[in-house]
Design a protein around this motif. Structure first.
Motif, short mmCIF file in Angstrom:
data_model
loop_
_atom_site.label_atom_id
_atom_site.label_comp_id
_atom_site.label_asym_id
_atom_site.label_seq_id
_atom_site.Cartn_x
_atom_site.Cartn_y
_atom_site.Cartn_z
N ALA A 69 0.84 -1.20 0.00
CA ALA A 69 0.00 0.00 0.00
C ALA A 69 0.88 1.25 0.00
O ALA A 69 1.95 1.28 0.58
N GLU A 71 0.50 5.81 0.07
CA GLU A 71 -0.35 6.82 0.71
C GLU A 71 -1.72 6.93 0.04
O GLU A 71 -2.73 7.09 0.70
N ALA A 72 -1.77 6.81 -1.30
CA ALA A 72 -3.03 6.96 -2.03
C ALA A 72 -3.95 5.75 -1.88
O ALA A 72 -5.14 5.85 -2.10
N THR A 73 -3.41 4.63 -1.52
CA THR A 73 -4.22 3.42 -1.36
C THR A 73 -5.06 3.53 -0.10
O THR A 73 -4.59 3.99 0.93
N ARG A 74 -6.29 3.13 -0.18
CA ARG A 74 -7.17 3.20 0.99
C ARG A 74 -6.96 1.98 1.88
O ARG A 74 -7.84 1.18 2.09
N ALA A 75 -5.75 1.86 2.36
CA ALA A 75 -5.39 0.75 3.24
C ALA A 75 -4.90 1.29 4.57
O ALA A 75 -3.99 0.76 5.17
N TRP A 76 -5.51 2.37 5.00
CA TRP A 76 -5.09 3.02 6.24
C TRP A 76 -6.25 3.08 7.22
O TRP A 76 -7.40 3.29 6.84
N ARG A 81 -1.00 1.55 8.67
CA ARG A 81 -1.16 0.97 7.34
C ARG A 81 -1.59 -0.47 7.52
O ARG A 81 -1.03 -1.23 8.27
#
Length: 82
Positions: A69, A71-76, A81
Motif C-alpha cells: 500500500a 499513501e493513495a491506497t485506501r489501506a489506512w 497501514r
C-alpha cells in the motif's frame, strides 16, 4: 520442503513439530503417489533441517515481506497501514 515446513509450523502453532511434519509429508505423498514411502524424522532431524536453511523464519519474513500500500491506497486506519 523445509521452507514449507517452517510456514506450516507458523500456521499450526497448536500442533507438535512432528505432527505438522507428518501432515505435510502426507500431502506430499498424496501428490507424488502412494508408492512413495516417507518416514517421519525425529526432533533432531527437524532441528538439523531448520539449521540448514541458513535463514531464520524472522529473517525470511523480513527479506520477503514488504508493504504494497502507498499513501493513495485506501489501506489506512487512522495512522496505521493495513
Amino acid at each position: 520442503m523445509v521452507v514449507y515446513y517452517v510456514i506450516a509450523l507458523a500456521l499450526y502453532m497448536h500442533c507438535s513439530y512432528r505432527e505438522v511434519l507428518r501432515c505435510l509429508l502426507e500431502g506430499v505423498q498424496w501428490l507424488l503417489g502412494p508408492t512413495l514411502k516417507i518416514k517421519v524424522t525425529g526432533k533432531s532431524g527437524i532441528s538439523q533441517a531448520r539449521t540448514r536453511l541458513e535463514w531464520s523464519p524472522q529473517q525470511l519474513h523480513d527479506e520477503v515481506v514488504r508493504p504494497i500500500a502507498v499513501e493513495a491506497t485506501r489501506a489506512w486506519y487512522r495512522n496505521w497501514r493495513l
